[in-house]
Design a protein around this motif. Structure first.
Motif, PDB file in Angstrom:
ATOM      1  N   CYS A 188      96.543  40.979 -19.672  1.00 44.11           N
ATOM      2  CA  CYS A 188      97.239  42.259 -19.696  1.00 44.11           C
ATOM      3  C   CYS A 188      97.901  42.255 -18.204  1.00 44.11           C
ATOM      4  O   CYS A 188      97.345  42.009 -17.323  1.00 44.11           O
ATOM      5  CB  CYS A 188      96.648  43.207 -20.138  1.00 44.11           C
ATOM      6  SG  CYS A 188      95.791  43.098 -21.758  1.00 44.11           S
ATOM      7  N   ASP A 189      99.192  42.826 -18.233  1.00 46.97           N
ATOM      8  CA  ASP A 189      99.913  43.227 -17.240  1.00 46.97           C
ATOM      9  C   ASP A 189     100.525  44.584 -17.159  1.00 46.97           C
ATOM     10  O   ASP A 189     101.412  44.839 -18.268  1.00 46.97           O
ATOM     11  CB  ASP A 189     100.907  42.104 -16.775  1.00 46.97           C
ATOM     12  CG  ASP A 189     101.691  42.487 -15.397  1.00 46.97           C
ATOM     13  OD1 ASP A 189     101.147  41.904 -14.245  1.00 46.97           O
ATOM     14  OD2 ASP A 189     102.403  43.332 -15.309  1.00 46.97           O
ATOM     15  N   VAL A 190     100.230  45.393 -16.488  1.00 50.64           N
ATOM     16  CA  VAL A 190     100.904  46.712 -16.380  1.00 50.64           C
ATOM     17  C   VAL A 190     102.168  46.734 -15.848  1.00 50.64           C
ATOM     18  O   VAL A 190     102.603  46.611 -14.805  1.00 50.64           O
ATOM     19  CB  VAL A 190      99.994  47.997 -15.374  1.00 50.64           C
ATOM     20  CG1 VAL A 190     100.672  49.342 -15.668  1.00 50.64           C
ATOM     21  CG2 VAL A 190      98.842  47.944 -15.884  1.00 50.64           C
ATOM     22  N   THR A 191     103.180  46.903 -16.718  1.00 49.03           N
ATOM     23  CA  THR A 191     104.570  46.834 -16.377  1.00 49.03           C
ATOM     24  C   THR A 191     105.058  48.052 -15.685  1.00 49.03           C
ATOM     25  O   THR A 191     104.774  49.086 -16.136  1.00 49.03           O
ATOM     26  CB  THR A 191     105.521  46.588 -17.766  1.00 49.03           C
ATOM     27  OG1 THR A 191     105.162  45.297 -18.482  1.00 49.03           O
ATOM     28  CG2 THR A 191     106.863  46.143 -17.303  1.00 49.03           C
ATOM     29  N   ALA A 201      96.078  52.993 -18.821  1.00 49.45           N
ATOM     30  CA  ALA A 201      95.996  51.473 -19.176  1.00 49.45           C
ATOM     31  C   ALA A 201      94.469  51.104 -19.663  1.00 49.45           C
ATOM     32  O   ALA A 201      94.274  50.655 -20.675  1.00 49.45           O
ATOM     33  CB  ALA A 201      96.784  50.644 -18.237  1.00 49.45           C
ATOM     34  N   ASP A 233      97.616  44.798 -10.889  1.00 53.73           N
ATOM     35  CA  ASP A 233      98.216  45.225 -12.267  1.00 53.73           C
ATOM     36  C   ASP A 233      97.793  44.440 -13.262  1.00 53.73           C
ATOM     37  O   ASP A 233      98.303  44.572 -14.342  1.00 53.73           O
ATOM     38  CB  ASP A 233      99.726  45.340 -12.358  1.00 53.73           C
ATOM     39  CG  ASP A 233     100.400  44.271 -11.606  1.00 53.73           C
ATOM     40  OD1 ASP A 233      99.755  42.999 -11.591  1.00 53.73           O
ATOM     41  OD2 ASP A 233     101.654  44.086 -11.622  1.00 53.73           O
ATOM     42  N   MET A 254     102.338  47.637 -21.290  1.00 58.35           N
ATOM     43  CA  MET A 254     101.494  46.551 -20.908  1.00 58.35           C
ATOM     44  C   MET A 254     102.219  45.282 -21.434  1.00 58.35           C
ATOM     45  O   MET A 254     102.421  45.444 -22.723  1.00 58.35           O
ATOM     46  CB  MET A 254      99.978  46.628 -20.922  1.00 58.35           C
ATOM     47  CG  MET A 254      99.253  47.448 -19.934  1.00 58.35           C
ATOM     48  SD  MET A 254      97.868  47.145 -19.627  1.00 58.35           S
ATOM     49  CE  MET A 254      96.969  47.158 -21.178  1.00 58.35           C
ATOM     50  N   LYS A 258     106.309  39.845 -21.474  1.00 60.85           N
ATOM     51  CA  LYS A 258     106.904  40.727 -20.578  1.00 60.85           C
ATOM     52  C   LYS A 258     108.442  40.421 -20.475  1.00 60.85           C
ATOM     53  O   LYS A 258     109.337  41.451 -20.402  1.00 60.85           O
ATOM     54  CB  LYS A 258     106.355  40.433 -19.024  1.00 60.85           C
ATOM     55  CG  LYS A 258     106.993  41.221 -17.923  1.00 60.85           C
ATOM     56  CD  LYS A 258     106.113  40.976 -16.622  1.00 60.85           C
ATOM     57  CE  LYS A 258     105.145  41.699 -16.404  1.00 60.85           C
ATOM     58  NZ  LYS A 258     104.669  42.074 -15.035  1.00 60.85           N
TER      59      LYS A 258
END
Length: 444
Positions: free
Chosen positions: A326-329, A350, A369, A401, A430
């Motif tokens: 996961c990547d927090v956008t 998150a 992130d 995310m 993403k």
């Protein structure tokens, strides 16, 4: 060497030979075999000399291997707690097919005058000093405490030795235990004891008193809660002393069913050793705190990259591992425009989503992130259902995310590529978010 062994085989002295490099027993004559409870030489193959001869779980602090040389005898006297007799001992080194072996000849001096009824206090004190020296050699504080309880129990000929500590909500946990051969361990049954069980003990501890019970029936009416707990463990006598840290009682430790001849001075010996036990507990707690700091992300409480590597190292190569990457956008925009405290709040929201939906997973923060969730033994269908639940939760909490997921095994991709496919899918997710939202990714 065979003929030499024949010479010793039927001597009335104890004769045993060990390898000083490995501590493995090589030979015991008939006198020694019988006294230590063996029927044949085959039974000692692979056994350590300190286990058999001294009843220890670690090499003896009194070992004199470094002082020995061929052709010369080192003479000394020693009370052996296993066969319970005084020995006059002669040690030397002998050569067998190019390797040096330690040979010990022990002459039984019989029991000293009052040995049958009471062990001399100074002998006990010396034995405890030896126990502390052996315990200090251990690699970790946990091993130190375990070895110390074992040597204490054997020296005092007790059924059980143990340490209890107060847990976070004021109950008592049996954290360490040694049980003699044939005695049922009780540690698993003695967790989270409510305060009322040990209340009378703690009242005495507050007044710097020890607990000495020579006959359990003495407390049947005065302390029925404790009597019920102890009677279920086949305890008829015990000695327990408190453990103090900065004058605060943090728990207690003791021995069950020691012979009556030791009870008179057992509490004093235990009280002296209590200071060493508290010191070991402090070191253990420090190690635990350092380990938490080393493997835990301070903001989220998730494991860090080192924790993830440690977790993965314990998984068998053929085990399926469900991976969610996961990547927090938009974190950078929030940090730049609203401040890092707002960015931290976004990260924590998150994390709440991950924690609330991926309940069977172990969670790790591997970048500012970036988060990884791992679950061993997971099939693809189950993984994708979990991911859909996560996406729904993110929508409800208004957290954006990017998410990528895959199932793999270490045997097929190896550790270095375990995250490759989930990460690739996360970047696809993403890119799709930016395409649909019409936002300029660079500006974000």
């Amino acid at each position: 060497m065979g003929k030499i062994w024949e010479f010793f085989e039927h001597l009335d002295e104890y004769v045993y030979v060990s390898d000083p490099e490995t501590n493995q027993l090589v030979y015991m004559n008939q006198k020694a075999l019988k006294s230590y409870g063996f029927q044949s030489k085959e039974e000692i193959v692979g056994l350590k000399c300190y286990e058999v001869l001294q009843g220890n779980s670690a090499p003896c602090s009194i070992c004199n291997n470094e002082q020995l040389r061929p052709g010369y005898f080192k003479e000394w006297e020693y009370y052996n707690p296993v066969v319970k007799t005084d020995f006059r001992i002669k040690d030397t080194l002998v050569e067998d097919d190019g390797r040096m072996l330690r040979m010990e000849i022990a002459i039984d001096c019989g029991h000293s005058g009052d040995r049958e009824t009471s062990m001399d206090y100074h002998k006990m004190e010396a034995a405890m000093n030896q126990a502390i020296r052996v315990a200090l050699r251990q690699e970790t504080p946990n091993q130190t405490l375990e070895v110390l309880l074992e040597l204490l129990g054997k020296t005092m000929e007790a059924d059980r030795t143990y340490i209890f500590e107060k847990n976070d909500h004021g109950h008592d946990d049996n954290t360490y235990e040694w049980a003699a051969k044939g005695v049922t361990p009780e540690k698993d049954n003695l967790q989270d004891l409510p305060p009322e069980v040990c209340d009378q003990w703690y009242q005495k501890f507050a007044g710097y008193q020890n607990i000495v019970t020579e006959n359990l029936s003495e407390i049947r009416d005065t302390d029925p809660e404790m009597y019920e707990v102890l009677s279920k463990q086949n305890i008829h006598s015990l000695v327990v002393v408190p453990l103090y840290d900065d004058e605060k009682v943090i728990g207690f430790y003791g021995v069950d069913n020691p012979p009556a001849k030791y009870i008179d001075f057992a509490s004093e010996i235990l009280q002296i050793m209590g200071h060493f036990i508290v010191s070991s507990i402090r070191r253990r707690n420090l190690v635990r705190r350092l380990e938490i700091m080393s493997y835990t992300d301070p903001l989220t409480g998730f494991g860090n990259r080192y924790a993830m590597e440690k977790y993965v190292s314990g998984i068998l190569p053929q085990t399926k591992i469900g991976v969610v990457y996961c990547d927090v956008t938009g974190l950078k925009r929030v940090n730049d425009e609203e401040g890092h405290s707002k960015g931290d709040q976004l990260i924590l929201r998150a994390c709440d989503c991950l924690r609330g939906t991926l309940k069977e997973f172990d969670l790790f923060r591997i970048g500012g992130d970036e988060f990884v969730a791992l679950c061993r033994g997971m099939e693809e269908g189950e993984l994708y259902r979990e991911v859909e639940e996560l996406r729904a939760e993110l929508d409800r909490e208004h957290v954006t995310m990017a998410v990528g997921a895959a199932v793999n095994t270490l045997g097929s991709v190896g550790f270095d590529h375990l995250l490759t496919e989930p990460e690739r899918r996360m970047y696809q997710d993403k890119a799709e978010y930016y395409r649909k939202s019409g936002l300029n990714r660079r500006r974000q």
